[in-house]
Design an enzyme around this catalytic site. Structure first.
Site, PDB file in Angstrom:
ATOM      1  N   TYR A  54       0.666  -0.959  -0.194  1.00  0.00           N
ATOM      2  CA  TYR A  54      -0.065   0.320  -0.019  1.00  0.00           C
ATOM      3  C   TYR A  54       0.466   1.543   0.355  1.00  0.00           C
ATOM      4  O   TYR A  54       0.592   2.199  -0.889  1.00  0.00           O
ATOM      5  CB  TYR A  54      -0.773   0.056   0.913  1.00  0.00           C
TER       6      TYR A  54
ATOM      7  N   LYS B 145       0.892   4.329  -2.965  1.00  0.00           N
ATOM      8  CA  LYS B 145       0.717   5.444  -2.409  1.00  0.00           C
ATOM      9  C   LYS B 145       1.954   6.502  -2.996  1.00  0.00           C
ATOM     10  O   LYS B 145       1.452   7.599  -3.291  1.00  0.00           O
ATOM     11  CB  LYS B 145       0.296   5.629  -1.432  1.00  0.00           C
TER      12      LYS B 145
END
Length: 233
Positions: A157, A161
């Protein structure tokens, strides 16, 4: 934050649940028209029904080019323009994973939905954004994507990002010529299904995103923000 723009047409991805629903709710309350884009048709329809005349639902799988093109055509038929694209849909918050042993299928899935999908949507909706009023792309990011703060936490993640933040910078530069602002905005740690218990209220996380959607010129294009403050890259 500057004067808001009334009556904006805004498409929000991942608007069938969590943060996306709250972003849509606040935008409708502010007088905007929201395209509630969700992969699950029932979830999108439920959100749009809850929000009333200021919203309509659109089935959209952000990872499928054909679905994205159909969405562009639907928005074009209905409005002929788009004032704001909110790339909110995201997956694979792999909290507790170890980057040394991470299943790379998880990382690949995060990259496909969290980075390549906003890239695809930004490409596809660029013509309608050019026709928009004070147009803006808002990429919903995370503090976990900050290289200055990044550690081993949530590796798939976090890396995705960071990719969203990089995407924001390259599109901000490329779309300057068209007068389209591009920002990365973090809602902070919010108590969504993805964020889990312990985060702040979803409404608080959504508010900072909504402010940028409605007043995109309050910051230089290509900004990385949370609650109206710059986040270190």
């Amino acid at each position: 934050m500057g004067e808001p723009n009334d009556g904006r047409v805004v498409l929000v991805t991942g608007a069938g649940r969590g943060l996306g629903v709250e972003i849509a709710r606040q935008l409708v309350a502010a007088g905007d028209t929201v395209v509630v884009a969700a992969r699950d048709p029932a979830a999108g329809a439920s959100t749009a029904k809850e929000l009333g005349d200021g919203a309509w639902s659109l089935t959209l799988d952000v990872t499928e080019p054909e679905s994205v093109q159909a969405a562009v055509e639907a928005v074009d038929r209905r409005h002929g323009r788009l004032d704001a694209l909110v790339n909110n849909a995201a997956v694979n918050f792999d909290r507790g994973a170890d980057p040394v042993t991470e299943d790379l299928e998880v990382a690949e899935g995060a990259w496909r939905t969290n980075v390549l999908a906003p890239w695809r949507l930004s490409q596809a909706f660029a013509p309608l954004l050019r026709a928009g009023r004070d147009p803006v792309i808002v990429n919903v990011t995370s503090g976990l994507g900050s290289l200055a703060r990044m550690g081993a936490s949530s590796p798939a993640y976090s890396v995705s990002k960071a990719g969203v933040n990089a995407l924001t910078r390259v599109f901000a530069d490329a779309l300057t010529r068209d007068g389209i602002a591009v920002h990365a905005v973090s809602p902070g740690w919010t108590a969504t299904d993805m964020g889990g218990a312990g985060g702040r209220p979803i409404a608080d996380g959504a508010a900072g995103i909504v402010d940028v959607v409605r007043s995109p010129g309050a910051f230089p294009s290509g900004s990385y923000l949370q609650d109206g403050e710059h986040v270190p890259w």
